[in-house]
Design a protein around this motif. Structure first.
Motif, PDB file in Angstrom:
ATOM      1  N   ASP A 223       0.725  -1.173   0.117  1.00 11.04           N
ATOM      2  CA  ASP A 223       0.002  -0.021  -0.111  1.00 11.04           C
ATOM      3  C   ASP A 223       0.899   1.458   0.013  1.00 11.04           C
ATOM      4  O   ASP A 223       0.576   2.385   0.788  1.00 11.04           O
ATOM      5  N   SER A 224       1.766   1.417  -0.804  1.00 10.92           N
ATOM      6  CA  SER A 224       2.774   2.312  -0.717  1.00 10.92           C
ATOM      7  C   SER A 224       2.993   2.897  -2.166  1.00 10.92           C
ATOM      8  O   SER A 224       2.607   1.931  -3.231  1.00 10.92           O
ATOM      9  N   PRO A 225       3.124   4.155  -2.490  1.00 11.88           N
ATOM     10  CA  PRO A 225       3.415   4.594  -3.908  1.00 11.88           C
ATOM     11  C   PRO A 225       4.870   4.456  -4.365  1.00 11.88           C
ATOM     12  O   PRO A 225       5.508   4.928  -4.440  1.00 11.88           O
ATOM     13  N   TYR A 226       4.971   3.167  -4.643  1.00  8.53           N
ATOM     14  CA  TYR A 226       6.154   2.360  -4.748  1.00  8.53           C
ATOM     15  C   TYR A 226       6.987   3.317  -5.644  1.00  8.53           C
ATOM     16  O   TYR A 226       8.393   3.275  -5.872  1.00  8.53           O
ATOM     17  N   ARG A 227       6.506   3.429  -6.997  1.00  3.09           N
ATOM     18  CA  ARG A 227       7.118   4.123  -8.210  1.00  3.09           C
ATOM     19  C   ARG A 227       7.670   5.453  -7.944  1.00  3.09           C
ATOM     20  O   ARG A 227       8.755   5.834  -8.151  1.00  3.09           O
ATOM     21  N   ALA A 228       6.593   6.047  -7.192  1.00  2.00           N
ATOM     22  CA  ALA A 228       7.054   7.618  -6.708  1.00  2.00           C
ATOM     23  C   ALA A 228       8.381   7.502  -5.697  1.00  2.00           C
ATOM     24  O   ALA A 228       9.328   8.386  -5.854  1.00  2.00           O
ATOM     25  N   GLU A 229       8.137   6.493  -4.993  1.00  4.31           N
ATOM     26  CA  GLU A 229       9.289   6.330  -3.913  1.00  4.31           C
ATOM     27  C   GLU A 229      10.598   6.012  -4.483  1.00  4.31           C
ATOM     28  O   GLU A 229      11.666   6.684  -4.230  1.00  4.31           O
ATOM     29  N   ILE A 230      10.629   5.262  -5.425  1.00  5.69           N
ATOM     30  CA  ILE A 230      11.868   4.708  -6.360  1.00  5.69           C
ATOM     31  C   ILE A 230      12.349   5.935  -6.951  1.00  5.69           C
ATOM     32  O   ILE A 230      13.484   5.950  -6.948  1.00  5.69           O
ATOM     33  N   ALA A 231      11.525   6.676  -7.603  1.00  7.79           N
ATOM     34  CA  ALA A 231      11.969   7.755  -8.572  1.00  7.79           C
ATOM     35  C   ALA A 231      12.577   8.826  -7.627  1.00  7.79           C
ATOM     36  O   ALA A 231      13.832   9.249  -8.050  1.00  7.79           O
ATOM     37  N   VAL A 232      12.153   9.204  -6.630  1.00  6.31           N
ATOM     38  CA  VAL A 232      12.468  10.020  -5.923  1.00  6.31           C
ATOM     39  C   VAL A 232      13.859   9.605  -5.168  1.00  6.31           C
ATOM     40  O   VAL A 232      14.859  10.453  -4.954  1.00  6.31           O
ATOM     41  N   GLY A 233      14.075   8.203  -4.603  1.00  2.00           N
ATOM     42  CA  GLY A 233      15.205   7.865  -4.292  1.00  2.00           C
ATOM     43  C   GLY A 233      16.430   7.775  -5.375  1.00  2.00           C
ATOM     44  O   GLY A 233      17.360   8.111  -4.836  1.00  2.00           O
ATOM     45  N   VAL A 234      16.069   7.446  -6.491  1.00  2.00           N
ATOM     46  CA  VAL A 234      17.074   7.399  -7.576  1.00  2.00           C
ATOM     47  C   VAL A 234      17.537   8.889  -7.856  1.00  2.00           C
ATOM     48  O   VAL A 234      18.715   9.146  -7.746  1.00  2.00           O
ATOM     49  N   VAL A 235      16.801   9.882  -7.950  1.00  2.00           N
ATOM     50  CA  VAL A 235      17.132  11.364  -7.920  1.00  2.00           C
ATOM     51  C   VAL A 235      18.084  11.570  -6.911  1.00  2.00           C
ATOM     52  O   VAL A 235      19.166  12.319  -6.993  1.00  2.00           O
ATOM     53  N   VAL A 236      17.512  11.589  -5.558  1.00  2.00           N
ATOM     54  CA  VAL A 236      18.386  11.883  -4.357  1.00  2.00           C
ATOM     55  C   VAL A 236      19.631  11.335  -4.450  1.00  2.00           C
ATOM     56  O   VAL A 236      20.773  11.827  -4.086  1.00  2.00           O
ATOM     57  N   ALA A 237      19.869   9.921  -4.694  1.00  2.10           N
ATOM     58  CA  ALA A 237      21.054   9.359  -4.439  1.00  2.10           C
ATOM     59  C   ALA A 237      22.031   9.892  -5.749  1.00  2.10           C
ATOM     60  O   ALA A 237      23.276  10.148  -5.554  1.00  2.10           O
ATOM     61  N   VAL A 238      21.580  10.352  -6.961  1.00  9.20           N
ATOM     62  CA  VAL A 238      22.483  10.879  -7.987  1.00  9.20           C
ATOM     63  C   VAL A 238      22.963  12.291  -7.347  1.00  9.20           C
ATOM     64  O   VAL A 238      24.224  12.568  -7.445  1.00  9.20           O
ATOM     65  N   ILE A 239      22.126  13.136  -6.707  1.00 12.65           N
ATOM     66  CA  ILE A 239      22.447  14.339  -6.345  1.00 12.65           C
ATOM     67  C   ILE A 239      23.683  14.239  -5.246  1.00 12.65           C
ATOM     68  O   ILE A 239      24.343  14.806  -5.002  1.00 12.65           O
ATOM     69  N   ALA A 240      23.111  13.274  -4.302  1.00 15.95           N
ATOM     70  CA  ALA A 240      24.162  12.953  -3.111  1.00 15.95           C
ATOM     71  C   ALA A 240      25.371  12.526  -3.450  1.00 15.95           C
ATOM     72  O   ALA A 240      26.549  12.745  -2.889  1.00 15.95           O
ATOM     73  N   ALA A 241      25.438  11.885  -4.587  1.00 16.58           N
ATOM     74  CA  ALA A 241      27.075  11.448  -4.993  1.00 16.58           C
ATOM     75  C   ALA A 241      27.915  12.470  -5.537  1.00 16.58           C
ATOM     76  O   ALA A 241      29.020  12.208  -5.661  1.00 16.58           O
ATOM     77  N   VAL A 242      27.310  13.710  -5.748  1.00 16.92           N
ATOM     78  CA  VAL A 242      28.159  14.722  -6.334  1.00 16.92           C
ATOM     79  C   VAL A 242      27.795  15.983  -5.581  1.00 16.92           C
ATOM     80  O   VAL A 242      28.717  16.972  -5.840  1.00 16.92           O
ATOM     81  N   ALA A 243      26.923  16.219  -4.735  1.00 17.50           N
ATOM     82  CA  ALA A 243      26.702  17.376  -4.194  1.00 17.50           C
ATOM     83  C   ALA A 243      27.457  17.863  -3.050  1.00 17.50           C
ATOM     84  O   ALA A 243      28.061  16.903  -2.316  1.00 17.50           O
ATOM     85  N   ASP A 244      27.469  19.133  -2.320  1.00 17.40           N
ATOM     86  CA  ASP A 244      28.147  19.681  -1.254  1.00 17.40           C
ATOM     87  C   ASP A 244      27.033  19.972  -0.199  1.00 17.40           C
ATOM     88  O   ASP A 244      25.760  20.504  -0.658  1.00 17.40           O
ATOM     89  N   VAL A 245      26.843  19.490   1.025  1.00 13.07           N
ATOM     90  CA  VAL A 245      25.663  19.448   1.913  1.00 13.07           C
ATOM     91  C   VAL A 245      25.448  21.269   2.280  1.00 13.07           C
ATOM     92  O   VAL A 245      24.275  21.305   2.245  1.00 13.07           O
ATOM     93  N   ARG A 246      26.276  21.971   2.186  1.00 14.26           N
ATOM     94  CA  ARG A 246      26.044  23.325   2.638  1.00 14.26           C
ATOM     95  C   ARG A 246      25.246  24.164   1.564  1.00 14.26           C
ATOM     96  O   ARG A 246      24.624  25.094   1.645  1.00 14.26           O
ATOM     97  N   ASP A 247      25.779  23.760   0.230  1.00 13.00           N
ATOM     98  CA  ASP A 247      25.125  24.439  -1.119  1.00 13.00           C
ATOM     99  C   ASP A 247      23.644  24.064  -0.989  1.00 13.00           C
ATOM    100  O   ASP A 247      22.781  24.977  -1.512  1.00 13.00           O
ATOM    101  N   ALA A 248      23.145  22.850  -0.489  1.00 14.45           N
ATOM    102  CA  ALA A 248      21.799  22.559  -0.583  1.00 14.45           C
ATOM    103  C   ALA A 248      20.973  23.341   0.280  1.00 14.45           C
ATOM    104  O   ALA A 248      19.912  23.234  -0.091  1.00 14.45           O
ATOM    105  N   ILE A 249      21.511  23.459   1.449  1.00 14.65           N
ATOM    106  CA  ILE A 249      20.662  24.168   2.439  1.00 14.65           C
ATOM    107  C   ILE A 249      19.960  25.415   2.151  1.00 14.65           C
ATOM    108  O   ILE A 249      18.630  25.584   2.312  1.00 14.65           O
ATOM    109  N   GLY A 250      20.715  26.515   1.438  1.00 17.42           N
ATOM    110  CA  GLY A 250      20.039  27.627   1.122  1.00 17.42           C
ATOM    111  C   GLY A 250      19.041  27.631   0.048  1.00 17.42           C
ATOM    112  O   GLY A 250      18.057  28.148   0.156  1.00 17.42           O
ATOM    113  N   PHE A 251      19.370  26.635  -0.889  1.00 20.18           N
ATOM    114  CA  PHE A 251      18.477  26.529  -2.186  1.00 20.18           C
ATOM    115  C   PHE A 251      17.148  25.831  -1.532  1.00 20.18           C
ATOM    116  O   PHE A 251      16.180  26.242  -1.960  1.00 20.18           O
TER     117      PHE A 251
END
Length: 405
Positions: A308-336
């Motif tokens: 009973d979970s929106p599994y495709r939406a969750e997987i899509a969000v997880g993949v996008v976040v994983a890609v960003i987390a692989a290359v991003a800086d934590v402080r740059d993300a806060i202000g945005f």
């Protein structure tokens, strides 16, 4: 989706989102912006957050559906404003997810922070897919552990050194601009209660449970933030705090308890994990709501027949976040993230304005806009660009649809 969450579960989800962001990430840049007046910035952020929470609670009682302000803006202001709120939430909180994942990495294994961040995102995505009830149960445990660790840190710092009146004396050298920028950054720490509203389709008795959970979670978070901020500022002073990369760890070390540093690191990892878990829940539910209205691919509307979970939406969000987390800086993300989420809440207050009793929505709306544009220039520029890009995409799509009719 099934309504399996009670009020206590909803409060835990909100606290899980807030505690991980505020205590371990934002105090240092807030001190850099406002000095010892960061406590004033905290008060300003709290007032705006309270107005936002009140507006969100009233709207959630009327529209207990997945999507939060995406739904409220659509129903009260029109499709464009609903879409803008949803787009701002998704992009802003996707950045927040990456920031929390990187916080896990920096505290758990600094030399491999990005790899740990990606692994954390993928693991929590799997947990969310198997059901929100399991996610809520894990979040309750995380919140309890984090609160205990924060209590130990405060007791160690205050018990050893007391409160330093000189460090706590508020100076206004940074001016109004510095205080407002500090408030805008600290607002990042308060935005977690939105996760409660976005779970509206999965909460029992949502008309009463959601408003109550939002206010309770915000009140508890504010009390925790104030106590910890006073203790850390008293121990380190504003200049040392502004330069700190791990403020709580530095505070217990300065207080003469270096043996507590591993405890603080574990607490940071647990808190950031709880925040990331709740963030993925919220972003995926807003993605689901936007997909239902065809603003995102309709394939993302699928609900798992067993969990009973929106599994495709969750997987899509997880993949996008994983890609960003692989290359991003934590402080740059806060202000945005802060800019985009303040736009989201500005629309929530504008929506609540249409319900009557308008004083709080007006204060919330003005407060959100002021704090958004008081953020660092690069954050404002990036945030405006991405929000504008979403608006242009909506208008192009609308005109294309009209032309095809």
């Amino acid at each position: 989706m099934k309504r399996t969450l009670g009020t206590f579960d909803a409060v835990a989800v909100g606290l899980g989102a807030m505690l991980g962001a505020g205590i371990f990430v934002v105090l240092a840049p807030a001190a850099g912006a406002a000095g010892s007046a960061l406590l004033v910035g905290l008060a300003v952020a709290a007032v705006v957050a309270y107005c936002n929470a009140s507006s969100s609670a009233r709207l959630a009682a009327l529209y207990p559906q997945s999507g939060g302000t995406y739904v409220y803006g659509r129903e009260r202001l029109g499709p464009f404003w609903g879409y803008t709120a949803g787009w701002s939430f998704v992009v802003g909180k996707t950045a927040s997810c990456a920031a929390m994942a990187l916080t896990v990495g920096y505290y758990a294994w600094p030399s491999h922070a990005n790899t740990v961040a990606v692994a954390a995102v993928l693991a929590l995505t799997v947990l969310n897919v198997v059901g929100v009830q399991k996610s809520a149960m894990v979040t309750r445990v995380i919140v309890a552990v984090v609160l205990v660790i924060l209590a130990v840190v405060v007791a160690a710092v205050v018990g050893s050194s007391g409160l330093d009146a000189d460090h706590l004396a508020v100076d206004f050298d940074a001016g109004a601009a510095g205080i407002l920028q500090s408030a805008g950054l600290l607002f990042f720490a308060f935005a977690g209660y939105a996760r409660i509203a976005t779970l509206g389709e999965e909460v029992r008795d949502p008309e009463r449970a959601i408003p109550r959970a939002i206010i309770v979670a915000l009140g508890i978070a504010l009390a925790v933030y104030a106590i910890v901020a006073v203790a850390v500022l008293s121990e380190l002073g504003s200049e040392t705090l502004a330069a700190a990369t791990a403020p709580l760890a530095d505070a217990v070390t300065a207080a003469g308890h270096p043996g507590l540093v591993p405890v603080v690191r574990v607490g940071a990892v647990i808190a950031a994990t709880g925040s990331l878990l709740a963030l993925i829940l919220g972003v995926s539910r807003t993605t689901l709501a936007m997909a239902r209205d065809r603003h995102l691919p309709t394939a993302l509307t699928a609900v798992h027949p067993r969990f009973d979970s929106p599994y495709r939406a969750e997987i899509a969000v997880g993949v996008v976040v994983a890609v960003i987390a692989a290359v991003a800086d934590v402080r740059d993300a806060i202000g945005f993230s802060s800019f985009a989420v303040l736009v989201y809440y500005a629309i929530a207050n504008a929506s609540a304005y249409t319900l009557g009793r308008r004083t709080i929505p007006v204060i919330g709306l003005v407060g959100c806009l002021v704090l958004a544009f008081a953020l660092p220039f690069t954050s404002v520029l990036a945030g405006m660009g991405v929000v504008a890009l979403g608006a242009v995409a909506y208008l192009v799509r609308s005109r294309t649809s009209d032309a095809n009719r």
